[in-house]
Design a protein around this motif. Structure first.
Motif, PDB file in Angstrom:
ATOM      1  N   UNK A 182      35.324  37.983   9.462  1.00 43.96           N
ATOM      2  CA  UNK A 182      35.926  36.715   9.707  1.00 43.96           C
ATOM      3  C   UNK A 182      36.440  36.689  10.916  1.00 43.96           C
ATOM      4  N   UNK A 183      37.057  37.287  11.476  1.00 46.02           N
ATOM      5  CA  UNK A 183      37.563  37.257  12.788  1.00 46.02           C
ATOM      6  C   UNK A 183      36.006  37.578  13.606  1.00 46.02           C
ATOM      7  N   UNK A 184      35.159  38.036  13.894  1.00 40.40           N
ATOM      8  CA  UNK A 184      33.840  37.843  14.148  1.00 40.40           C
ATOM      9  C   UNK A 184      33.523  36.498  14.726  1.00 40.40           C
ATOM     10  N   UNK A 185      33.216  35.751  13.376  1.00 41.74           N
ATOM     11  CA  UNK A 185      32.517  34.736  13.453  1.00 41.74           C
ATOM     12  C   UNK A 185      33.045  33.526  13.560  1.00 41.74           C
ATOM     13  N   UNK A 186      34.362  33.695  13.640  1.00 39.40           N
ATOM     14  CA  UNK A 186      35.359  32.157  14.116  1.00 39.40           C
ATOM     15  C   UNK A 186      34.893  32.486  15.758  1.00 39.40           C
ATOM     16  N   UNK A 187      34.467  33.612  16.510  1.00 41.42           N
ATOM     17  CA  UNK A 187      33.928  33.340  17.802  1.00 41.42           C
ATOM     18  C   UNK A 187      32.702  33.238  18.177  1.00 41.42           C
ATOM     19  N   UNK A 188      31.312  34.540  17.131  1.00 42.32           N
ATOM     20  CA  UNK A 188      29.783  34.274  18.024  1.00 42.32           C
ATOM     21  C   UNK A 188      29.566  32.767  17.045  1.00 42.32           C
ATOM     22  N   UNK A 189      29.898  32.124  16.155  1.00 40.57           N
ATOM     23  CA  UNK A 189      29.115  31.405  15.705  1.00 40.57           C
ATOM     24  C   UNK A 189      29.998  30.238  16.314  1.00 40.57           C
ATOM     25  N   UNK A 190      29.138  29.067  16.982  1.00 39.20           N
ATOM     26  CA  UNK A 190      29.613  28.453  17.692  1.00 39.20           C
ATOM     27  C   UNK A 190      28.731  26.897  16.827  1.00 39.20           C
ATOM     28  N   UNK A 212      23.417  31.840  11.642  1.00 43.87           N
ATOM     29  CA  UNK A 212      24.596  32.627  10.860  1.00 43.87           C
ATOM     30  C   UNK A 212      24.345  34.356  11.317  1.00 43.87           C
ATOM     31  N   UNK A 213      23.498  34.432  10.693  1.00 39.86           N
ATOM     32  CA  UNK A 213      22.781  36.269  10.778  1.00 39.86           C
ATOM     33  C   UNK A 213      22.790  36.692  11.587  1.00 39.86           C
ATOM     34  N   UNK A 214      21.584  35.662  12.194  1.00 40.44           N
ATOM     35  CA  UNK A 214      21.532  36.248  13.954  1.00 40.44           C
ATOM     36  C   UNK A 214      22.286  36.553  15.239  1.00 40.44           C
ATOM     37  N   UNK A 215      23.323  35.636  14.911  1.00 42.47           N
ATOM     38  CA  UNK A 215      24.741  35.723  15.455  1.00 42.47           C
ATOM     39  C   UNK A 215      25.790  36.990  15.489  1.00 42.47           C
ATOM     40  N   UNK A 216      25.414  37.289  13.911  1.00 42.61           N
ATOM     41  CA  UNK A 216      26.638  38.056  13.032  1.00 42.61           C
ATOM     42  C   UNK A 216      26.396  39.233  13.204  1.00 42.61           C
ATOM     43  N   UNK A 217      24.823  39.625  13.508  1.00 38.72           N
ATOM     44  CA  UNK A 217      24.225  40.780  13.408  1.00 38.72           C
ATOM     45  C   UNK A 217      25.087  42.221  14.240  1.00 38.72           C
ATOM     46  N   UNK A 218      25.781  42.204  15.298  1.00 36.34           N
ATOM     47  CA  UNK A 218      26.734  43.471  15.567  1.00 36.34           C
ATOM     48  C   UNK A 218      27.707  43.537  14.469  1.00 36.34           C
ATOM     49  N   UNK A 219      27.891  42.272  14.197  1.00 38.43           N
ATOM     50  CA  UNK A 219      28.768  42.774  13.052  1.00 38.43           C
ATOM     51  C   UNK A 219      28.899  43.474  12.258  1.00 38.43           C
ATOM     52  N   UNK A 220      28.279  42.569  11.647  1.00 40.44           N
ATOM     53  CA  UNK A 220      27.291  43.167  10.306  1.00 40.44           C
ATOM     54  C   UNK A 220      26.779  44.926  10.134  1.00 40.44           C
ATOM     55  N   UNK A 221      26.481  44.692  11.410  1.00 41.67           N
ATOM     56  CA  UNK A 221      26.639  46.532  11.843  1.00 41.67           C
ATOM     57  C   UNK A 221      27.292  47.201  11.355  1.00 41.67           C
ATOM     58  N   UNK A 222      28.253  46.894  12.046  1.00 42.16           N
ATOM     59  CA  UNK A 222      29.513  47.321  12.665  1.00 42.16           C
ATOM     60  C   UNK A 222      30.460  47.690  11.159  1.00 42.16           C
ATOM     61  N   UNK A 223      30.169  46.501  10.264  1.00 40.48           N
ATOM     62  CA  UNK A 223      30.851  46.910   8.541  1.00 40.48           C
ATOM     63  C   UNK A 223      29.191  47.853   7.888  1.00 40.48           C
ATOM     64  N   UNK A 224      28.200  47.708   7.829  1.00 39.59           N
ATOM     65  CA  UNK A 224      27.289  48.497   7.690  1.00 39.59           C
ATOM     66  C   UNK A 224      27.405  49.975   8.095  1.00 39.59           C
ATOM     67  N   UNK A 291      20.505  55.661  15.416  1.00 47.26           N
ATOM     68  CA  UNK A 291      19.389  54.771  15.172  1.00 47.26           C
ATOM     69  C   UNK A 291      19.436  52.949  15.049  1.00 47.26           C
ATOM     70  N   UNK A 292      21.141  52.661  14.860  1.00 48.77           N
ATOM     71  CA  UNK A 292      21.882  51.521  14.749  1.00 48.77           C
ATOM     72  C   UNK A 292      22.669  50.720  15.744  1.00 48.77           C
ATOM     73  N   UNK A 293      23.479  51.762  17.126  1.00 47.91           N
ATOM     74  CA  UNK A 293      23.640  51.218  17.911  1.00 47.91           C
ATOM     75  C   UNK A 293      22.805  50.755  19.159  1.00 47.91           C
ATOM     76  N   UNK A 294      21.902  50.265  19.095  1.00 49.03           N
ATOM     77  CA  UNK A 294      20.492  49.125  19.563  1.00 49.03           C
ATOM     78  C   UNK A 294      20.863  48.558  19.078  1.00 49.03           C
ATOM     79  N   UNK A 295      21.695  47.886  18.236  1.00 47.51           N
ATOM     80  CA  UNK A 295      21.681  46.162  17.372  1.00 47.51           C
ATOM     81  C   UNK A 295      23.217  46.486  18.619  1.00 47.51           C
ATOM     82  N   UNK A 296      24.034  47.467  18.008  1.00 47.89           N
ATOM     83  CA  UNK A 296      25.485  47.032  19.248  1.00 47.89           C
ATOM     84  C   UNK A 296      25.179  46.163  20.504  1.00 47.89           C
TER      85      UNK A 296
END
Length: 307
Positions: A182-190, A212-224, A291-296
């Motif tokens: 929620x915090x990440x999407x508030x700023x990442x998605x215009x 949404x999913x493309x812009x939220x990929x770093x946050x999604x990977x973090x939660x994952x 493997x997943x850090x490249x998405x960050x």
């Protein structure tokens, strides 16, 4: 003798540069302190892994008679691997498979639900939105041990205990993941991107999937990753939910071996075997992070270009 204008300007420049030099020196000292703190933190995390690897190379006698942070009298890593993978008919492989199943399904499901929920809370306005978010924040403060008994009773009533669903379903809920997204999407998605997509006739599900999913990929990977590690290392929930050894994750399985070793029923075999199993169980988490850090990194680079 009077000073020349050039000498006067030089002296003035020296006087002006002194505060700057002092500021740079203070900043340099702070940088040194930060560097020392970082190295202490690195040692704090690396030393246990180093001890675990070195212990996996020793037999039972060397475990208790040699220095913990160095090799033993003989290199027994491959012998310990053989004992680990063949003990009790190779049940360790089954425990690892169960752990991979629980962790991957739970992490993917929790990340997807948290991303969708966080996106909705950040970009939509609906009645009761603040109350829903307050409940999510409050649930973060509730310790998981306090929910263990109610969760067990609920699943027992539904006849879901001693099954894979008893581990997967509770792990799909991640209040912290929802808060983070929620915090990440508030700023990442215009908002202008969403409005433009709506003007072009895109539906809300398509907007979420394509924008949404493309812009939220770093946050999604973090939660994952957070949920992957949490489910992989989860011990208490499988302990109370599962009774069948073939359904155990690696945490509960190794704990049962450790209990057997501590109780004297095979202590000459199981101490080095348990430590080797612990070392092997850590490797998939390290590989997942690498493997997943490249998405960050790609997400940070995208944000930097956008800014």
């Amino acid at each position: 003798m009077t000073a020349t204008p050039l000498a006067t300007e030089a002296a003035r420049a020296v006087e002006v540069s002194r505060p700057k030099r002092r500021a740079l020196e203070r900043r340099h000292r702070r940088s040194n302190l930060l560097t020392v703190f970082v190295w202490i933190s690195v040692l704090y995390f690396i030393v246990p892994l180093l001890w675990l690897f070195l212990s996996s190379t020793k037999d039972n006698s060397d475990l208790f008679s040699t220095f913990g942070l160095w090799f033993g009298n003989s290199f027994q890593l491959f012998t310990n691997f053989g004992s680990l993978f063949t003990f009790q008919g190779g049940v360790f492989w089954q425990w690892m498979g169960n752990t991979v199943l629980y962790a991957v399904v739970s992490a993917v499901g929790a990340a997807a639900l948290a991303t969708a929920c966080g996106f909705a809370l950040a970009k939509y306005r609906f009645r009761g939105q603040s109350a829903v978010f307050a409940v999510i924040l409050g649930s973060i403060m509730v310790p998981l041990t306090a929910l263990a008994l109610p969760t067990y009773l609920l699943f027992a009533r539904a006849n879901l205990t001693d099954s894979v669903w008893a581990i997967i379903l509770p792990s799909l809920v991640s209040p912290f993941g929802v808060y983070l997204m929620r915090v990440y999407a508030a700023d990442a998605v215009d908002d202008s991107l969403l409005e433009a997509a709506r003007i072009d006739g895109a539906g809300e599900f398509r907007i979420f999937g394509t924008i949404g999913l493309r812009l939220l990929t770093p946050g999604l990977v973090t939660v994952l990753l957070f949920q992957l590690v949490a489910t992989w290392n989860n011990y208490f929930l499988p302990l109370i939910m599962l009774n069948t050894p073939s359904l155990f994750p690696v945490t509960v399985g190794l704990a049962s071996w450790q209990a057997t070793a501590s109780g004297g029923g095979g202590a000459q075999v199981l101490f080095s075997t348990v430590l080797t199993g612990s070392f092997v169980s850590v490797i998939p988490l390290v590989v997942s992070f690498l493997f997943l850090q490249r998405y960050w990194q790609s997400g940070l680079a995208t944000g930097g270009v956008k800014g």
